[in-house]
Design a protein around this motif. Structure first.
Motif, PDB file in Angstrom:
ATOM      1  N   SER A 103       0.851  -1.188   0.000  1.00 39.36           N
ATOM      2  CA  SER A 103       0.000   0.000   0.000  1.00 39.36           C
ATOM      3  C   SER A 103       0.891   1.242   0.000  1.00 39.36           C
ATOM      4  N   GLU A 104       0.294   2.398  -0.202  1.00 40.08           N
ATOM      5  CA  GLU A 104       1.087   3.625  -0.200  1.00 40.08           C
ATOM      6  C   GLU A 104       1.782   3.858   1.144  1.00 40.08           C
ATOM      7  N   PRO A 105       1.084   3.659   2.289  1.00 39.77           N
ATOM      8  CA  PRO A 105       1.791   3.799   3.572  1.00 39.77           C
ATOM      9  C   PRO A 105       2.951   2.819   3.712  1.00 39.77           C
ATOM     10  N   GLN A 106       2.765   1.573   3.242  1.00 39.18           N
ATOM     11  CA  GLN A 106       3.853   0.593   3.325  1.00 39.18           C
ATOM     12  C   GLN A 106       5.038   1.000   2.460  1.00 39.18           C
ATOM     13  N   LYS A 107       4.764   1.525   1.274  1.00 43.54           N
ATOM     14  CA  LYS A 107       5.854   1.985   0.407  1.00 43.54           C
ATOM     15  C   LYS A 107       6.616   3.132   1.056  1.00 43.54           C
ATOM     16  N   ASN A 108       5.881   4.037   1.670  1.00 42.20           N
ATOM     17  CA  ASN A 108       6.538   5.166   2.339  1.00 42.20           C
ATOM     18  C   ASN A 108       7.379   4.704   3.521  1.00 42.20           C
ATOM     19  N   ASP A 146      -6.315  -9.654  15.658  1.00 45.71           N
ATOM     20  CA  ASP A 146      -5.775  -8.695  14.691  1.00 45.71           C
ATOM     21  C   ASP A 146      -4.360  -9.059  14.251  1.00 45.71           C
ATOM     22  N   ASP A 147      -3.886 -10.207  14.683  1.00 48.30           N
ATOM     23  CA  ASP A 147      -2.529 -10.632  14.342  1.00 48.30           C
ATOM     24  C   ASP A 147      -2.550 -11.930  13.546  1.00 48.30           C
ATOM     25  N   LEU A 148      -1.387 -12.261  13.012  1.00 46.49           N
ATOM     26  CA  LEU A 148      -1.145 -13.559  12.393  1.00 46.49           C
ATOM     27  C   LEU A 148       0.012 -14.213  13.138  1.00 46.49           C
ATOM     28  N   ILE A 149      -0.118 -15.520  13.408  1.00 42.80           N
ATOM     29  CA  ILE A 149       0.923 -16.256  14.120  1.00 42.80           C
ATOM     30  C   ILE A 149       1.732 -17.041  13.093  1.00 42.80           C
ATOM     31  N   LEU A 150       3.005 -16.664  12.963  1.00 43.32           N
ATOM     32  CA  LEU A 150       3.876 -17.204  11.915  1.00 43.32           C
ATOM     33  C   LEU A 150       4.752 -18.315  12.468  1.00 43.32           C
ATOM     34  N   ASN A 151       4.761 -19.460  11.773  1.00 45.57           N
ATOM     35  CA  ASN A 151       5.598 -20.599  12.149  1.00 45.57           C
ATOM     36  C   ASN A 151       6.218 -21.198  10.892  1.00 45.57           C
ATOM     37  N   ARG A 217      -1.750  -7.867  11.388  1.00 48.79           N
ATOM     38  CA  ARG A 217      -2.386  -8.076  10.083  1.00 48.79           C
ATOM     39  C   ARG A 217      -2.119  -6.901   9.136  1.00 48.79           C
ATOM     40  N   ALA A 218      -1.853  -5.731   9.698  1.00 43.21           N
ATOM     41  CA  ALA A 218      -1.539  -4.557   8.880  1.00 43.21           C
ATOM     42  C   ALA A 218      -0.241  -4.741   8.101  1.00 43.21           C
ATOM     43  N   ASN A 219       0.561  -5.721   8.489  1.00 38.78           N
ATOM     44  CA  ASN A 219       1.829  -5.980   7.809  1.00 38.78           C
ATOM     45  C   ASN A 219       1.698  -6.951   6.646  1.00 38.78           C
TER      46      ASN A 219
END
Length: 373
Positions: A103-108, A146-151, A217-219
């Motif tokens: 997204s634009e915020p992520q690019k910035n 609101d999160d994701l658990i990464l394994n 999740r925003a990531n």
């Protein structure tokens, strides 16, 4: 058809060539490779100041244009100098994914500091049993509020030792919608473990383990579960970039081999006078020219955006992979025993060319991919 470079591209090439010749000699490079540092951060900052970190990105993203030809110009010269600073891993791969799907915020938040030389990125996608299949993933990211658990476990993560932020591919969603997603993960997040090492060609990499890593999740980059086409596109672009690097490395190996043959004497004469060696070096020259031709074809197809870029990239990787093996082995053999010593730059060109043959798909893999296309 006009294959000449534009004035801006020629200036870009001259800039990189001048730096390699004046500031990035073989002995200087070896000090970095044999040190504990993953690369020379002062040089990385110089890359940013000279605008080279802007090359992979479009003007809308704050870059210089982002064409495949621009990228080819830089990577060829990097190949000649065997540059170990992570333009490929940080800017072309991970940065390319953010530019394509973010997204634009992520690019910035991520691209701007990257192009300023203040942020290191890495793309963690390969797994121990995935081979070259980008869709074969055991790493998972399960929803938890609101999160994701990464394994999971990612292997041979280029620039993984130095990365501040990781772009990680993982399976998300339910059994019915178990697609591939991309996540931006702070490398210092609890649960992230890195085992860092130097690769045989002097670059830095890492084995990275994710154990119950909590990612907002925003990531997420792009749409959840639909990242595979984006990954395939950027991997193709990275494949093209290392093909350009290989062409530069092959031309350097040929030049150094011809020069050596004129100074090395046997039976009282230089070995360059031996007809058998002349034929072998002529074959090396032909391989370099054919590799350059198919590289230019791939560059034009990538910039044209007409849908045949994957086929063109596989054609280039297949042909250049075969050329890299031939030129690298011939360079070592004509040099003789000294050709495999750490003290000679040709040995390191051979190591890099051998590694490139297997990056992002082996020669055989891309030959089969081209046939299927």
């Amino acid at each position: 058809m006009d294959f000449s470079l534009s004035e801006e591209q020629q200036l870009l090439r001259d800039s990189v060539t001048r730096f390699i010749r004046q500031d990035y000699g073989f002995e200087t490079r070896q000090k970095t490779v044999t040190s504990n540092a993953p690369f020379n951060r002062e040089y990385w900052q110089t890359f940013a100041e000279l605008g080279w970190l802007l090359v992979p990105f479009s003007e809308d993203e704050g870059g210089l244009g982002g064409s495949a030809v621009d990228l080819m110009v830089v990577m060829e010269e990097f190949g000649k100098g065997m540059v170990v600073e992570p333009l490929l891993a940080s800017a072309i791969l991970a940065g390319g994914l953010i530019a394509e799907a973010g997204s634009e915020p992520q690019k910035n938040d991520w691209l701007t500091p990257l192009m300023e030389g203040n942020l290191q990125l890495a793309f963690a996608f390969a797994e121990s049993r995935s081979r070259f299949d980008l869709d074969r993933l055991d790493t998972t990211a399960q929803a938890d509020g609101d999160d994701l658990i990464l394994n999971g476990h990612k292997t041979v993560v280029l620039n993984g030792a130095a990365a501040d932020t990781l772009v990680v591919s993982a399976r998300t969603g339910t059994a019915e919608n178990n697609g591939v997603s991309l996540l931006l993960v702070d490398a210092e997040t609890p649960g992230v473990t890195r085992n860092n090492y130097k690769t045989v060609d002097g670059h830095n990499a890492a084995e990275i383990y994710f154990d119950q890593v909590r990612v907002p999740r925003a990531n997420l980059l792009g749409t959840e579960g639909q990242a595979l086409p984006v990954i395939e596109k950027i991997i193709d672009r990275a494949t093209f970039a290392i093909c350009a690097e290989a062409v530069g490395a092959m031309e350097s190996a040929l030049e150094k081999t011809v020069e050596y043959s004129k100074t090395r004497k046997q039976f009282g004469v230089s070995i360059s006078s031996f007809q058998a060696l002349q034929h072998r070096m002529a074959d090396m020259f032909i391989e370099c020219q054919q590799a350059r031709s198919i590289l230019m074809m791939a560059a034009m197809e990538l910039d044209a955006g007409n849908g045949v870029a994957p086929k063109a990239v596989s054609a280039a990787k297949s042909r250049i992979g075969k050329a890299a093996r031939h030129v690298g082995q011939e360079a070592v053999q004509i040099h003789g025993g000294i050709g495999v010593t750490d003290e000679l730059d040709v040995a390191h060109l051979f190591k890099r060319l051998t590694t490139i043959q297997h990056l992002f798909g082996s020669t055989d893999f891309h030959t089969q991919r081209f046939i299927k296309a």
